[in-house]
Design a protein around this motif. Sequence first.
Motif, PDB file in Angstrom:
ATOM      1  N   SER A   1      46.130 -42.900  31.167  1.00 18.31           N
ATOM      2  CA  SER A   1      46.260 -43.573  32.459  1.00 18.31           C
ATOM      3  C   SER A   1      45.352 -42.959  33.512  1.00 18.31           C
ATOM      4  N   SER A   2      44.248 -43.636  33.831  1.00 17.27           N
ATOM      5  CA  SER A   2      43.371 -43.136  34.878  1.00 17.27           C
ATOM      6  C   SER A   2      44.028 -43.230  36.237  1.00 17.27           C
ATOM      7  N   SER A   3      44.835 -44.255  36.473  1.00 24.16           N
ATOM      8  CA  SER A   3      45.491 -44.399  37.773  1.00 24.16           C
ATOM      9  C   SER A   3      46.480 -43.258  38.008  1.00 24.16           C
ATOM     10  N   ALA A   4      47.190 -42.851  36.969  1.00 24.80           N
ATOM     11  CA  ALA A   4      48.119 -41.731  37.102  1.00 24.80           C
ATOM     12  C   ALA A   4      47.373 -40.450  37.394  1.00 24.80           C
ATOM     13  N   LEU A   5      46.215 -40.266  36.752  1.00 19.38           N
ATOM     14  CA  LEU A   5      45.422 -39.067  37.009  1.00 19.38           C
ATOM     15  C   LEU A   5      44.981 -39.013  38.456  1.00 19.38           C
ATOM     16  N   LEU A   6      44.539 -40.153  38.991  1.00 23.86           N
ATOM     17  CA  LEU A   6      44.083 -40.182  40.380  1.00 23.86           C
ATOM     18  C   LEU A   6      45.220 -39.894  41.338  1.00 23.86           C
ATOM     19  N   GLU A   7      46.400 -40.434  41.050  1.00 22.98           N
ATOM     20  CA  GLU A   7      47.545 -40.183  41.904  1.00 22.98           C
ATOM     21  C   GLU A   7      47.910 -38.717  41.919  1.00 22.98           C
TER      22      GLU A   7
ATOM     23  N   SER B   1      32.428 -28.796  33.903  1.00 25.09           N
ATOM     24  CA  SER B   1      32.943 -29.683  32.856  1.00 25.09           C
ATOM     25  C   SER B   1      33.403 -31.015  33.451  1.00 25.09           C
ATOM     26  N   LEU B   2      34.008 -30.964  34.626  1.00 22.81           N
ATOM     27  CA  LEU B   2      34.471 -32.203  35.237  1.00 22.81           C
ATOM     28  C   LEU B   2      33.307 -33.102  35.666  1.00 22.81           C
ATOM     29  N   LEU B   3      32.204 -32.487  36.065  1.00 23.76           N
ATOM     30  CA  LEU B   3      31.058 -33.244  36.595  1.00 23.76           C
ATOM     31  C   LEU B   3      29.952 -33.466  35.557  1.00 23.76           C
ATOM     32  N   HIS B   4      30.154 -33.049  34.315  1.00 18.39           N
ATOM     33  CA  HIS B   4      29.031 -33.013  33.372  1.00 18.39           C
ATOM     34  C   HIS B   4      28.427 -34.378  33.068  1.00 18.39           C
ATOM     35  N   ASP B   5      29.219 -35.442  33.146  1.00 17.36           N
ATOM     36  CA  ASP B   5      28.705 -36.788  32.834  1.00 17.36           C
ATOM     37  C   ASP B   5      28.461 -37.634  34.073  1.00 17.36           C
ATOM     38  N   ILE B   6      28.339 -36.996  35.234  1.00 19.44           N
ATOM     39  CA  ILE B   6      28.187 -37.756  36.472  1.00 19.44           C
ATOM     40  C   ILE B   6      26.889 -38.570  36.478  1.00 19.44           C
ATOM     41  N   GLY B   7      25.925 -38.184  35.670  1.00 22.77           N
ATOM     42  CA  GLY B   7      24.671 -38.943  35.568  1.00 22.77           C
ATOM     43  C   GLY B   7      24.866 -40.358  35.056  1.00 22.77           C
ATOM     44  N   LYS B   8      26.012 -40.626  34.417  1.00 25.55           N
ATOM     45  CA  LYS B   8      26.276 -41.979  33.919  1.00 25.55           C
ATOM     46  C   LYS B   8      26.492 -42.972  35.060  1.00 25.55           C
TER      47      LYS B   8
ATOM     48  N   HIS C   1      37.374 -39.194  29.896  1.00 21.03           N
ATOM     49  CA  HIS C   1      36.697 -38.233  29.020  1.00 21.03           C
ATOM     50  C   HIS C   1      36.424 -36.931  29.771  1.00 21.03           C
ATOM     51  N   SER C   2      35.882 -37.042  30.983  1.00 21.81           N
ATOM     52  CA  SER C   2      35.534 -35.855  31.767  1.00 21.81           C
ATOM     53  C   SER C   2      36.772 -35.027  32.082  1.00 21.81           C
ATOM     54  N   TYR C   3      37.852 -35.706  32.404  1.00 21.73           N
ATOM     55  CA  TYR C   3      39.093 -35.020  32.733  1.00 21.73           C
ATOM     56  C   TYR C   3      39.633 -34.280  31.504  1.00 21.73           C
ATOM     57  N   ARG C   4      39.620 -34.932  30.358  1.00 23.43           N
ATOM     58  CA  ARG C   4      40.170 -34.281  29.153  1.00 23.43           C
ATOM     59  C   ARG C   4      39.249 -33.175  28.643  1.00 23.43           C
ATOM     60  N   VAL C   5      37.931 -33.368  28.757  1.00 28.12           N
ATOM     61  CA  VAL C   5      36.999 -32.291  28.411  1.00 28.12           C
ATOM     62  C   VAL C   5      37.338 -31.042  29.223  1.00 28.12           C
ATOM     63  N   THR C   6      37.641 -31.241  30.502  1.00 28.51           N
ATOM     64  CA  THR C   6      37.976 -30.109  31.362  1.00 28.51           C
ATOM     65  C   THR C   6      39.258 -29.430  30.899  1.00 28.51           C
ATOM     66  N   LYS C   7      40.251 -30.211  30.513  1.00 27.43           N
ATOM     67  CA  LYS C   7      41.507 -29.625  30.022  1.00 27.43           C
ATOM     68  C   LYS C   7      41.264 -28.834  28.734  1.00 27.43           C
TER      69      LYS C   7
ATOM     70  N   LEU D   1      32.625 -42.798  39.574  1.00 24.89           N
ATOM     71  CA  LEU D   1      32.604 -42.786  38.110  1.00 24.89           C
ATOM     72  C   LEU D   1      33.811 -43.525  37.555  1.00 24.89           C
ATOM     73  N   TRP D   2      34.965 -43.308  38.152  1.00 27.65           N
ATOM     74  CA  TRP D   2      36.189 -43.999  37.715  1.00 27.65           C
ATOM     75  C   TRP D   2      36.032 -45.509  37.842  1.00 27.65           C
ATOM     76  N   LYS D   3      35.464 -45.969  38.969  1.00 23.72           N
ATOM     77  CA  LYS D   3      35.292 -47.406  39.184  1.00 23.72           C
ATOM     78  C   LYS D   3      34.268 -48.001  38.221  1.00 23.72           C
TER      79      LYS D   3
END
Length: 203
Positions: free
Chosen positions: A194-200, A55-62, A26-32, A16-18
């Motif tokens: 920053s998505s890269s910071a989140l992944l790290e 909440s983290l997986l809710h948009d995985i269908g995209k 969006h998914s990460y912040r929805v979860t927060k 999803l990130w790629k």
Amino acid sequence: MELWRNMDLCLLMRGLWKKDKLTFLHSYRVTKILMSFVRFAEIETEKIKNLELGSLLHDIGKLKVRTEILHKKGKLLEQEYEEMKKHPQLGAEILEKYALPEIVVKMALSHHERWDGNGYPYGLKGKEIPLEARILALADSLEAMTGIRPYRSSLSWEEAYEEIVKGKGTQFDPELASMFLKWMEYEQIPVEYSSSALLENTY
């Protein structure tokens, strides 16, 4: 977070990130948002792990929605919008392949249902919509209004508050919305850039 112990689900989120970093963020912040609210609302402890995962997986269908639709900056054409509206069902189909609690799948399937029955994909109404999906709908909508979007300016927290007020009893469960509004008066969840910071920090 439970998700990161499951390599298959980690790979889904990496995909999803790629494909669409904004959806990942969006998914990460929805979860927060959701987790802050459920702590405030003192939601039953046994529901919390499922709420976090759902909440983290809710948009995985995209993952199965065309990239050009996800990245389009202008208004979607009717045909494009109809394709976008399939993502809850596509997400449920993806998640059903994993050993996940049923409610996690239902959260992906039902997060665009509305209290008044005018949502999708099935037009569920009121308490036909799972409680967890009704909670997710509030967090999802708040993030959508206040998060980063390249095609429009974001609403302020105060403006989003007023939109939630307008949606009580139509888009949102009125009792949950009232509690959510009380939470909004005390909390404000910053936007992640920053998505890269989140992944790290996550993997």
